[in-house]
Design an enzyme around this catalytic site. Structure first.
Site, PDB file in Angstrom:
ATOM      1  N   ARG A  24      34.077 -21.267 -20.176  1.00 45.57           N
ATOM      2  CA  ARG A  24      32.975 -22.341 -19.933  1.00 45.57           C
ATOM      3  C   ARG A  24      33.002 -23.631 -20.596  1.00 45.57           C
ATOM      4  O   ARG A  24      32.107 -23.818 -21.242  1.00 45.57           O
ATOM      5  CB  ARG A  24      31.533 -21.804 -20.333  1.00 45.57           C
ATOM      6  CG  ARG A  24      31.437 -20.436 -19.616  1.00 45.57           C
ATOM      7  CD  ARG A  24      31.127 -20.554 -18.149  1.00 45.57           C
ATOM      8  NE  ARG A  24      31.087 -19.159 -17.457  1.00 45.57           N
ATOM      9  CZ  ARG A  24      31.850 -18.240 -17.047  1.00 45.57           C
ATOM     10  NH1 ARG A  24      32.953 -18.588 -17.050  1.00 45.57           N
ATOM     11  NH2 ARG A  24      31.387 -17.035 -16.808  1.00 45.57           N
ATOM     12  N   SER A  51      22.847 -19.482 -15.626  1.00 49.97           N
ATOM     13  CA  SER A  51      22.787 -19.049 -17.096  1.00 49.97           C
ATOM     14  C   SER A  51      22.216 -19.968 -18.058  1.00 49.97           C
ATOM     15  O   SER A  51      22.843 -21.025 -18.204  1.00 49.97           O
ATOM     16  CB  SER A  51      24.183 -18.448 -17.557  1.00 49.97           C
ATOM     17  OG  SER A  51      24.813 -17.457 -16.674  1.00 49.97           O
ATOM     18  N   GLU A  90      24.067 -23.187 -22.390  1.00 54.95           N
ATOM     19  CA  GLU A  90      25.350 -23.590 -21.723  1.00 54.95           C
ATOM     20  C   GLU A  90      24.851 -25.003 -20.734  1.00 54.95           C
ATOM     21  O   GLU A  90      25.938 -25.751 -20.813  1.00 54.95           O
ATOM     22  CB  GLU A  90      25.436 -22.496 -20.522  1.00 54.95           C
ATOM     23  CG  GLU A  90      26.573 -22.882 -19.695  1.00 54.95           C
ATOM     24  CD  GLU A  90      26.896 -21.766 -18.534  1.00 54.95           C
ATOM     25  OE1 GLU A  90      27.263 -20.577 -19.021  1.00 54.95           O
ATOM     26  OE2 GLU A  90      26.559 -21.996 -17.606  1.00 54.95           O
TER      27      GLU A  90
END
Ligand code: FAD
Ligand code: NAP
Length: 340
Positions: A165, A239, A335
């Site tokens: 990520r 998320s 995130e």
């Protein structure tokens, strides 16, 4: 011709539906538009916000600069051989429509990445991933415009420094480039990735030759719809936290106290802990604080059902971080990109 809109509410442009206002806003439909917009912003020292689908941002305040909605379009096969096709896609194209386009033309590889919201241009920013596949597995190169000079630059896979990520565009080159197109390297013969537990489970009982890329894509869509809130119904940004990576010793320490901890060994001395499990165990799943909440089906997702502000969401996120820290000694990292 570039059109600038003053005092523009970004509620429709972020999936958390936060009512932040940009000082100025422009739709970017061509490379020339982008160059003009950058010149304009640079000459006035305005900060820039590149916007795709707004599905991975938290607007914690009004944006004091120029927001650019990247709408660069187009899909074109630029090369092929017996095994692969190279498909160049405009940064403003919708990710899921691109997945559908590839399935339609039998360009294989994107199946597991079905139903991820957002644009193609944002996909490399965090090396989007799901169900055992990451963008980097299908990535050939991208083109981006340097914000200060307006020069177009190509980045190959290595230059993007993809991680979990993560990419160079979240780190060293944050805010330095605007991505204009992404070239994907897709297979002519399917090579399915079926080892992700939820996917394997859903396909159990189906004979191997009946498992097609279309079925995999459909199955991923079905699983996602059953677990994740649709941002159009319950505003969210997917998320909210990354899965923390811990050392082998740290995992052993955690396992001694929490034998059923959800963790996955990554390498010799590292493991990924499921952040959703930590949040649930910290007693935060389903809690609401005024207008915002931790989703009751998936603790990793914070939602904004009551039109709360970015600050409301950050306050809840901080409460989650503190709870997890005090119980497990693990520091969760957000995130989505937060704009303060
Ligand atoms: P935006 O939110 O618009 O932008 C994100 C960041 O990228 C911002 O910092 C922005 O400035 C920058 N950016 C956007 N476009 C450009 C550009 N052209 N050039 C330079 N910078 C740019 N992510 C996953 O990895 N896997 C998932 O499975 C997943 N599932 C999700 C499910 C839901 C319900 C939601 C809401 C989100 C999910 N996400 C997932 C997160 C998100 O969809 C992805 O990160 C997606 O790539 C963001 O695309 P976007 O166009 O909405 O980006
Ligand atoms: P899940 O299947 O319930 O699994 C929970 C977590 O455990 C995931 O984060 C996943 O990590 C990890 N995991 C499960 N099995 C694994 C394995 N065999 N090896 C390594 N890691 C494993 O997850 P979910 O919430 O329903 O999401 C499904 C997939 O979609 C995941 O890949 C997730 O990342 C992705 N997704 C991402 C977002 C986002 O906004 N980033 C939102 C929704 C879904 P990984 O996350 O590394 O896969």
């Amino acid at each position: 011709m570039l059109q600038l809109l003053p005092d523009y509410c970004l509620q429709r442009h972020n999936t958390l539906a936060i009512k932040a206002v940009a000082r100025e806003f422009a739709e970017i439909r061509s490379v020339a538009d982008l160059r003009d917009a950058l010149k304009y912003a640079n000459s006035r020292r305005l900060p820039l916000l590149a916007l795709g689908g707004g599905s991975n941002i938290v607007l914690a305040d009004d944006f004091p600069g120029l927001a650019l909605h990247i709408q660069l379009s187009g899909r074109e096969v630029i090369d092929e051989n017996d095994e692969f096709v190279w498909l160049r896609v405009g940064a403003g194209e919708n990710w899921q429509r691109t997945v559908d386009y590839c399935l339609n033309f039998h360009f294989w590889g994107l199946e597991n990445l079905s139903l991820i919201p957002g644009s193609v241009g944002a996909a490399p920013i965090q090396n989007i991933g799901a169900y055992g596949v990451e963008l980097k597995d299908l990535f050939a190169e991208l083109q981006a415009m340097e914000v200060t000079s307006g020069v177009l630059v190509n980045f190959d896979r290595d230059a993007c420094e993809f991680g979990y990520r993560d990419s160079v565009f979240k780190g060293r080159f944050r805010d330095r480039y605007i991505i204009t197109s992404v070239t994907l390297k897709l297979r002519k013969e399917p090579k399915l990735v079926l080892d992700y537990p939820a996917l394997r489970q859903a396909l159990e009982g189906i004979t191997a030759d009946a498992i097609t890329p279309e079925l995999v894509s459909q199955t991923v869509c079905d699983i996602r719809r059953s677990k994740l809130p649709d941002p159009a119904v319950i505003p969210n940004a997917g998320s909210f936290f990354k899965n923390p990576v811990v050392s082998g010793a740290e995992l052993a320490r955690l396992k001694a106290r929490f034998p059923d901890i959800a963790a996955f060994v990554l390498g010799q001395d590292s493991a990924k802990v499921a952040a959703g499990w930590l949040i649930e165990r910290a007693g935060m799943k389903g809690v609401s604080r005024g207008k915002v909440a931790v989703h009751d089906q998936q603790a990793l997702v914070l939602t904004n059902p009551g039109e709360g502000s970015g600050k409301d969401l950050l306050a809840l996120a901080n409460e989650v971080v503190e709870r997890v820290q005090s119980i497990f000694g693990i520091s969760l990292e957000m995130e989505p990109r937060v704009y303060l």
